[in-house]
Design an enzyme around this catalytic site. Structure first.
Site, PDB file in Angstrom:
ATOM      1  N   TYR A 105       1.033  -1.102  -0.197  1.00 59.97           N
ATOM      2  CA  TYR A 105      -0.066  -0.077   0.049  1.00 59.97           C
ATOM      3  C   TYR A 105       0.655   1.333   0.012  1.00 59.97           C
ATOM      4  O   TYR A 105       1.292   1.605   1.164  1.00 59.97           O
ATOM      5  CB  TYR A 105      -1.012   0.070   1.234  1.00 59.97           C
ATOM      6  CG  TYR A 105      -1.990   1.120   1.366  1.00 59.97           C
ATOM      7  CD1 TYR A 105      -2.448   1.703   0.131  1.00 59.97           C
ATOM      8  CD2 TYR A 105      -2.286   1.704   2.465  1.00 59.97           C
ATOM      9  CE1 TYR A 105      -3.127   2.766   0.192  1.00 59.97           C
ATOM     10  CE2 TYR A 105      -3.024   2.921   2.667  1.00 59.97           C
ATOM     11  CZ  TYR A 105      -3.681   3.618   1.249  1.00 59.97           C
ATOM     12  OH  TYR A 105      -4.474   4.477   1.330  1.00 59.97           O
ATOM     13  N   ASP A 144      -1.960  -1.197  -4.142  1.00 62.14           N
ATOM     14  CA  ASP A 144      -2.222   0.109  -4.636  1.00 62.14           C
ATOM     15  C   ASP A 144      -0.814   0.964  -4.677  1.00 62.14           C
ATOM     16  O   ASP A 144      -0.476   1.287  -3.601  1.00 62.14           O
ATOM     17  CB  ASP A 144      -3.264   0.939  -3.650  1.00 62.14           C
ATOM     18  CG  ASP A 144      -3.418   2.197  -3.828  1.00 62.14           C
ATOM     19  OD1 ASP A 144      -3.069   2.693  -4.977  1.00 62.14           O
ATOM     20  OD2 ASP A 144      -4.293   2.989  -3.086  1.00 62.14           O
TER      21      ASP A 144
END
Length: 251
Positions: A105, A144
């Site tokens: 992330y 992400d």
């Protein structure tokens, strides 16, 4: 082997918006989640026959990563060795027989770009980290990445140049990462495809109009790309402002 990645933008909320149904239907061997925003005592989703690896942020209700895996890994590593990022629970590394899997992330630079210096530090460290792993065995990294790499990966490119997630600095670092020995799996198999996005703003019905960004990726070591037999963007799946993505690899 099927792998799925999804920024769930709050796991507890996503669990009420169809996550269990998607999880069961997609039937993946490994599912990587980002922005979990929860500790283990705050959710009750522990599917049978899956190993579960949660790395929550120290700050409650913030960031965090989670992996469900049917395959027991040879080793598990939480974090990347930089305290300010590891406090936010931003990466989990699993080692399997044939590859390393890293669930990322990536830090957002924020609307004001105030976190750009930290983001650049993260990018340089991660590139070295992945190259080090790649010297041992192939790498599969997902999550992400908080950047639309090229103008193909964003609906309104010209209007967004310089905005968080589409700055030259962030895009250049992603280019550096790929040039150091890795491949964006989706773009490899869909070289010129447009309108394939993984994130949409909640503002002004962007998702309904498909005004989006592709900021979620599976990247792999160059020598591993022939093992990737399929790539997917599950853009019909709701429950978050991101949608899940996936790859299938041969063994």
């Amino acid at each position: 082997m099927k792998l799925v990645s999804w920024n769930v933008a709050g796991f507890r909320a996503c669990l009420k918006k169809g996550f269990p149904e998607f999880f069961n239907k997609v039937d993946a061997d490994i599912v990587c989640l980002q922005e979990v925003k929860a500790t283990k005592d705050q959710y009750d989703f522990h599917p049978e026959n899956y190993e579960e690896f949660l790395y929550p942020a120290e700050k409650k209700g913030y960031a965090g990563t989670l992996i469900y895996s049917r395959i027991k890994p040879l080793s598990v590593k939480f974090g990347i060795g930089i305290e300010k990022f590891d406090r936010e629970g931003r990466s989990i590394t699993l080692e399997f027989d044939d590859f390393f899997l890293i669930n990322f992330y990536v830090p957002n630079v924020k609307r004001t770009l105030e976190r750009m210096d930290e983001r650049m530090e993260w990018e340089d460290y991660i590139r070295m980290y992945l190259k080090e792993l790649d010297s041992i065995k192939p790498v599969v990294a997902c999550g992400d990445f908080n950047v639309a790499h090229t103008e193909l990966d964003i609906k309104n490119a010209k209007q967004n140049i310089g905005n968080a997630g589409f700055t030259y600095e962030e895009r250049n670092k992603f280019t550096e990462l790929l040039e150091s020995g890795f491949i964006d799996t989706y773009r490899h198999y869909h070289k010129d495809e447009r309108d394939a996005y993984t994130w949409w703003s909640y503002i002004t019905n962007c998702r309904e109009r498909n005004i989006g960004w592709r900021i979620d990726y599976f990247i792999v070591s160059k020598r591993f790309i022939d093992k990737v037999t399929n790539t997917s963007i599950y853009n019909e799946i709701l429950g978050s402002d991101h949608c899940p993505i996936g790859i299938e690899i041969s063994q």
